[in-house]
Design an enzyme around this catalytic site. Structure first.
Site, PDB file in Angstrom:
ATOM      1  N   PHE A 150     -23.217  -1.721 -42.564  1.00  0.00           N
ATOM      2  CA  PHE A 150     -24.413  -1.793 -41.726  1.00  0.00           C
ATOM      3  C   PHE A 150     -25.330  -0.627 -42.054  1.00  0.00           C
ATOM      4  CE2 PHE A 150     -26.476  -0.968 -37.531  1.00  0.00           C
ATOM      5  CZ  PHE A 150     -27.054  -2.207 -37.317  1.00  0.00           C
ATOM      6  N   GLU A 181     -31.099   6.597 -40.910  1.00  0.00           N
ATOM      7  CA  GLU A 181     -31.758   7.267 -42.024  1.00  0.00           C
ATOM      8  C   GLU A 181     -31.710   8.773 -41.818  1.00  0.00           C
ATOM      9  OE1 GLU A 181     -34.957   3.733 -43.157  1.00  0.00           O
ATOM     10  OE2 GLU A 181     -35.698   5.650 -42.406  1.00  0.00           O
ATOM     11  N   SER A 213     -31.036   7.736 -33.740  1.00  0.00           N
ATOM     12  CA  SER A 213     -31.272   7.060 -32.459  1.00  0.00           C
ATOM     13  C   SER A 213     -32.649   6.415 -32.410  1.00  0.00           C
ATOM     14  CB  SER A 213     -31.129   8.068 -31.308  1.00  0.00           C
ATOM     15  OG  SER A 213     -29.821   8.605 -31.272  1.00  0.00           O
ATOM     16  N   ARG A 244       9.190  19.813 -25.998  1.00  0.00           N
ATOM     17  CA  ARG A 244       8.931  21.256 -26.084  1.00  0.00           C
ATOM     18  C   ARG A 244       9.351  21.957 -24.801  1.00  0.00           C
ATOM     19  NH1 ARG A 244       7.192  24.707 -30.345  1.00  0.00           N
ATOM     20  NH2 ARG A 244       5.915  26.389 -29.488  1.00  0.00           N
ATOM     21  N   GLN A 302      -4.538  20.849 -26.169  1.00  0.00           N
ATOM     22  CA  GLN A 302      -4.183  21.933 -25.259  1.00  0.00           C
ATOM     23  C   GLN A 302      -2.685  21.933 -24.985  1.00  0.00           C
ATOM     24  OE1 GLN A 302      -6.719  23.854 -24.521  1.00  0.00           O
ATOM     25  NE2 GLN A 302      -5.683  25.351 -23.206  1.00  0.00           N
ATOM     26  N   HIS A 361      -0.372  20.771 -26.915  1.00  0.00           N
ATOM     27  CA  HIS A 361       0.335  21.130 -28.148  1.00  0.00           C
ATOM     28  C   HIS A 361       0.209  22.617 -28.478  1.00  0.00           C
ATOM     29  CE1 HIS A 361       0.722  16.827 -28.858  1.00  0.00           C
ATOM     30  NE2 HIS A 361       1.381  17.059 -29.975  1.00  0.00           N
ATOM     31  N   GLY A 362      -0.731  23.304 -27.833  1.00  0.00           N
ATOM     32  CA  GLY A 362      -0.920  24.714 -28.125  1.00  0.00           C
ATOM     33  C   GLY A 362      -1.381  24.927 -29.560  1.00  0.00           C
ATOM     34  N   GLU A 366     -23.053   4.187 -33.071  1.00  0.00           N
ATOM     35  CA  GLU A 366     -23.490   2.971 -32.363  1.00  0.00           C
ATOM     36  C   GLU A 366     -24.287   3.304 -31.101  1.00  0.00           C
ATOM     37  OE1 GLU A 366     -23.037   0.926 -34.422  1.00  0.00           O
ATOM     38  OE2 GLU A 366     -21.202   1.520 -35.437  1.00  0.00           O
TER      39      GLU A 366
END
Length: 414
Positions: free
Chosen positions: A138, A142, A147, A280, A349, A351-352, A376
């Site tokens: 598509f 440009e 937008s 963990r 966050q 997962h640290g 989109e």
């Protein structure tokens, strides 16, 4: 297939929604999930790092029937109803946002040709798009106009020989390095017009765009269009229909697909956070036993459920042919993209430090999720659409309430 609360066999509309999947839809969902778990999830990080999608994976998607999902069986497509198509987009989005973008842009081109193409265009292109022999992309954005698509600078001039001379540049084109058929928008005598442009046309050139924040495996490209001779029969619809009809049809499907994909991405982030927090340990207990972690997990769970329910509602409206579908598509794309970013952020966050490592997919989820808020139609564009439509709806409802009150007063026998 049957959609929520709507029988497609007799096309009767229903005013109620049933969120229970039909047996066919449940079977399709299970098949989609299994396919994604087997073919996408194990290699998504690898493709993200190499910034490419192997051609054999695209061929695999085509042979599975995914690329022809929105195309009628008459032309070799799957003829999926709106909900089944959404379920596919959700699962692909859960595995890879880059591959979701392939499903999106290929579906947009297919949908436009199905709805607005000539008989000749349908017969020529839809079977090839359904089989994957041709991959669609598509071309609207440009360098200076994203937008603000109504002011694109690409131009096409009709020549006496019966072809258009097309010049311009397109930017940020998903799978622009892979696609062989492009739906390109340009101004012809000042009128926005849609053209079908083939890669092998003289004057067409694509250049890779690398190092993007997200969607790294989506083959993003810059398209250079230099004096391309496009036959007049490659115009889709007619001159002047480019934005009001052609682009709006494509973007509506694109936002719908992205909304479901965002829900899938949010689910992937949630799954990763649940797995990690259950394995963990910190301060002598599992992460998911800490209250602040539970707060993040609960928000992720609720937000993902809400996003999915909005997608179900959008599917119902799309199959019902409700006029409010265009507003709903903007609303659901806006909300689900925010949820995707929020869920991915929370997953990192939780997962640290590991969340920032390429050893874990949550950093990819976050990078891809942020892109979802732009493609989109950015979140800000969706807010404008939602606010304006909401105000218009408010005025209509206010007028209707006033009319009912006046009718009641005049009919009061006193």
């Amino acid at each position: 297939m049957q959609s929520p609360g709507l029988s497609l066999k007799d096309s009767n509309r229903s005013t109620t929604m049933d969120f229970e999947l039909t047996a066919e839809q449940q079977s399709a969902k299970d098949r989609f999930r299994e396919w994604v778990d087997r073919n996408i999830v194990p290699v998504a990080d690898e493709h993200d790092a190499s910034e490419e999608t192997p051609p054999e994976l695209i061929a695999n998607m085509a042979s599975a029937g995914f690329l022809g999902g929105v195309i009628s069986p008459e032309y070799g497509g799957g003829g999926m109803d709106a909900l089944t198509w959404g379920l596919l987009c959700e699962q692909v989005g859960r595995g890879s946002a880059s591959l979701l973008s392939l499903l999106t842009v290929h579906g947009m081109v297919s949908q436009v040709i199905s709805r607005w193409g000539s008989d000749q265009q349908r017969k020529k292109w839809l079977p090839k798009l359904a089989s994957g022999e041709v991959v669609g992309a598509f071309g609207l954005s440009e360098p200076k106009h994203g937008s603000d698509a109504g002011n694109i600078e690409s131009e096409a001039s009709l020549q006496e020989e019966g072809y258009y001379l097309l010049n311009g540049e397109k930017r940020w084109i998903s799978y622009g390095m892979t696609a062989t058929l492009f739906l390109i928008f340009a101004k012809a005598d000042g009128k926005m017009t849609a053209f079908l442009v083939e890669r092998n046309m003289e004057g067409f050139r694509s250049e890779p765009i690398r190092g993007m924040l997200g969607f790294r495996a989506a083959g993003l490209a810059r398209l250079v269009l230099k004096d391309i001779k496009v036959p007049a029969e490659n115009v889709v619809g007619k001159p002047g229909f480019g934005f009001s009809h052609i682009a709006s049809t494509a973007l509506d499907l694109g936002r719908y697909c992205i909304a479901w994909g965002c829900t899938g991405l949010s689910q992937a982030a949630l799954d990763a956070a649940l797995d990690y927090s259950g394995e963990r340990k910190q301060f002598g207990k599992q992460l998911n036993e800490h209250q602040l972690i539970q707060e993040m997990l609960s928000d992720m769970i609720v937000n993902t459920k809400a996003a999915r329910l909005m997608c179900y509602h959008a599917a119902f409206l799309k199959e019902s042919g409700e006029p409010s579908m265009l507003l709903e598509t903007s609303a659901v794309k806006y909300y689900t993209s925010r949820v995707a970013v929020s869920s991915a952020n929370s997953a990192i966050q939780i997962h640290g430090a590991n969340g920032f490592s390429s050893d874990y997919p949550v950093q990819r989820y976050y990078r891809d999720a942020k892109i979802m808020e732009v493609i989109e139609g950015s979140s800000q564009i969706q807010q404008i659409i939602i606010a304006r439509s909401g105000y218009q709806q408010h005025l209509v409802e206010k007028r209707d309430r006033a009319a009912k009150v006046n009718t009641s007063v005049t009919s009061d026998p006193q």
